[in-house]
Design a protein around this motif. Structure first.
Motif, PDB file in Angstrom:
ATOM      1  N   HIS A  71     -47.306 -47.542  62.207  1.00 19.28           N
ATOM      2  CA  HIS A  71     -46.382 -46.426  61.934  1.00 19.28           C
ATOM      3  C   HIS A  71     -47.214 -45.183  61.624  1.00 19.28           C
ATOM      4  O   HIS A  71     -47.740 -45.036  60.519  1.00 19.28           O
ATOM      5  CB  HIS A  71     -45.479 -46.782  60.739  1.00 19.28           C
ATOM      6  N   HIS A  73     -47.554 -40.738  62.215  1.00 20.44           N
ATOM      7  CA  HIS A  73     -47.092 -39.424  62.690  1.00 20.44           C
ATOM      8  C   HIS A  73     -48.358 -38.630  63.006  1.00 20.44           C
ATOM      9  O   HIS A  73     -49.256 -38.558  62.168  1.00 20.44           O
ATOM     10  CB  HIS A  73     -46.309 -38.692  61.602  1.00 20.44           C
ATOM     11  N   ALA A 129     -44.201 -42.861  65.236  1.00 19.53           N
ATOM     12  CA  ALA A 129     -42.944 -43.050  64.507  1.00 19.53           C
ATOM     13  C   ALA A 129     -41.761 -42.236  65.030  1.00 19.53           C
ATOM     14  O   ALA A 129     -40.776 -42.069  64.327  1.00 19.53           O
ATOM     15  CB  ALA A 129     -43.175 -42.740  63.031  1.00 19.53           C
ATOM     16  N   HIS A 229     -37.667 -45.703  60.479  1.00 20.22           N
ATOM     17  CA  HIS A 229     -37.874 -45.657  59.032  1.00 20.22           C
ATOM     18  C   HIS A 229     -36.684 -46.341  58.362  1.00 20.22           C
ATOM     19  O   HIS A 229     -35.556 -46.185  58.818  1.00 20.22           O
ATOM     20  CB  HIS A 229     -37.891 -44.211  58.522  1.00 20.22           C
ATOM     21  N   HIS A 266     -41.564 -48.961  56.011  1.00 19.12           N
ATOM     22  CA  HIS A 266     -41.500 -48.745  54.551  1.00 19.12           C
ATOM     23  C   HIS A 266     -40.825 -49.936  53.882  1.00 19.12           C
ATOM     24  O   HIS A 266     -41.496 -50.742  53.274  1.00 19.12           O
ATOM     25  CB  HIS A 266     -40.818 -47.420  54.179  1.00 19.12           C
ATOM     26  N   ASP A 320     -48.847 -44.047  58.174  1.00 20.42           N
ATOM     27  CA  ASP A 320     -47.786 -43.039  58.075  1.00 20.42           C
ATOM     28  C   ASP A 320     -48.373 -41.677  58.446  1.00 20.42           C
ATOM     29  O   ASP A 320     -48.986 -41.533  59.488  1.00 20.42           O
ATOM     30  CB  ASP A 320     -47.161 -43.077  56.676  1.00 20.42           C
TER      31      ASP A 320
END
Ligand SMILES: [Zn+2]
Length: 465
Positions: A71, A73, A129, A229, A266, A320
């Motif tokens: 995951h 970004h 993501a 998410h 998460h 993340d």
């Protein structure tokens, strides 16, 4: 064994295979032909049976499967754009403005920089993501670095929320827009591309049951994962509960919105009933321990990742974003998960070094739907391999390679990274792109973005210029 030809053999390796029986070799070797592993064995066996066009001598260093970051970004050009002490809502609002303003050259710079950072830290495969504005361009930029990855379509969502800090003019919440774009990146999945498509929604309460149903059906039909998410903290956990009339994961289970192809990220704020449905669905969970801790997520205190792991749920690790996850470094995430688990459970037995490697390799591979192709060093799998040096104080003396890898040998020990049979990182540099060119692009992008968004660095101490 008959004589075999290989393009590349990695010899003299303290080899952690992560195969089904978790064998490791004190003096092992791996033979690679094309993009696949063709033989694994003791150094003597491989040397005696394989004719290699090229040999890399690992010098007794640790060799292991590449890490999978499930995951991410691509926005490390946003480092420093948000004050360290800003509330999460301020951070998300800045992200919204950032995502609304990114142009092609910014996304290219961020993608290249992120991919180089991941390769330098031993990550050979990522799952983005769902926050790329120009996924085709980003796929091309990522592939240019030689990394493997999965991407979906940008900002798919259709549930407007009150006080919506994620509202974006260029990606309005619309079912029609989301359904039109959904599955667009699956066009990549012909042959053996480095960058594949999967199904990604933004999530966090922003998708209707209808949109989720369409996403899951596409993922199941195409045998790819559906990622979003989910349940980051008590705020979105209780907002979901209010909207759906029950806990989110229970609602999804009751409405046929979960399958083994689901990979949700998460998953901090779950009840015992939700943990049970996660287990029952056979889905995967993405754990972002550094993000949870650095954002001070209250839900991280009672998160159930360890319990889910022990119950047989596939759990993986992820970085993340650079602002919350600190670094695109699965080694760091794994150590953070281990330390957090031990502190929370007040026991050393809670989480082992072996657990870190499980999550970082096989767990990640399963969470991106590719355990049959990556996640271990075995004949038939893609040659995605990390070689570490012994020529560092912290790499000496090695008695147990798993303990050494997790506790002492950080990313600094990574000397060579092989993806798809090709050396893509060597001696501190990428081999396919010019690092200095990427850094220039990233600095230019940061200048443009900061000017456009009127961002200024936070200065807590007097800055002398
Ligand atoms: Zn995220």
């Amino acid at each position: 064994m008959t004589d075999m030809h290989a393009d590349l053999v990695v010899r003299n390796a303290y080899l952690i295979t992560m195969n089904d029986s978790r064998e490791y070799f004190e003096r092992g070797a791996v033979a690679i032909a094309g993009n696949k592993i063709v033989a694994v064995g003791t150094d003597r066996e491989i040397a005696g049976s394989v004719k290699a066009a090229r040999v890399i001598d690992a010098g007794g260093g640790i060799v292991h499967p590449g890490f999978v970051d499930t995951h991410v970004h691509f926005m490390n050009t946003a480092r420093g754009a948000i004050p360290d002490s800003a509330e999460t809502s301020v951070m998300m609002n800045t992200f919204r403005r950032w995502w609304d303003s990114v142009e092609e050259e910014d996304e290219r710079a961020a993608t290249l920089l992120n991919c180089l950072e991941m390769l330098s830290n031993g990550t050979t495969c990522f799952l983005e993501a769902g926050t790329l504005q120009f996924p085709d361009l980003a796929a091309e930029a990522a592939a240019a670095t030689g990394i493997r990855g999965l991407i979906g379509d940008p900002f798919l969502w259709d549930v407007p929320l009150a006080g919506d800090t994620h509202a974006m003019t260029r990606a309005p919440r619309s079912r029609k827009r989301s359904l039109d774009l959904l599955g667009g990146q699956l066009k990549r999945n012909k042959g053996e591309p480095l960058i594949r498509g999967c199904v990604v929604l933004f999530g966090l309460g922003s998708a209707s049951d209808e949109l989720m149903r369409a996403a899951l059906a596409l993922a199941d039909d195409h045998h790819v994962v559906f990622s979003q998410h989910q349940s980051f903290d008590t705020h979105d956990g209780s907002a979901d509960e209010k909207r759906l009339g029950q806990r989110a994961m229970c609602h999804y289970a009751d409405h046929g919105l979960l399958s083994e192809n689901c990979t949700f990220s998460h998953m901090n704020d779950l009840t015992a009933d939700e943990v049970a449905v996660v287990r029952q669905a056979g889905m995967s969970v993405v754990w972002c321990p550094v993000t949870s801790m650095s954002l001070g997520a209250e839900a991280a205190q009672h998160a159930h990742h360890l319990e889910m792991m022990r119950a047989g749920v596939t759990v993986s690790l992820a970085s993340d974003g650079a602002v919350s996850g600190c670094r695109y470094d699965i080694g760091l995430q794994g150590l953070a998960a281990l330390l957090a688990s031990r502190a929370k459970n007040q026991s050393k037995l809670a989480f082992s070094a072996e657990d870190v490697l499980e999550l970082a390799t096989r767990g990640g591979a399963k969470a991106v739907g590719m355990l049959d192709k990556i996640g271990s060093i075995e004949p038939g799998k893609y040659a995605d391999i990390v070689i570490r040096t012994t020529d560092l104080p912290e790499a000496q003396p090695i008695t147990d390679p798993v303990q050494a890898l997790v506790y002492s040998c950080g990313s600094k020990s990574i000397s060579t990274v092989i993806v798809n049979g090709e050396v893509v990182w060597s001696g501190g540099q990428p081999t396919r792109v010019e690092a200095a060119m990427v850094y220039d692009l990233a600095r230019s992008s940061r200048r443009r973005m900061w000017a456009k968004l009127s961002l200024a660095p936070e200065s807590k101490w007097p800055l002398v210029v």
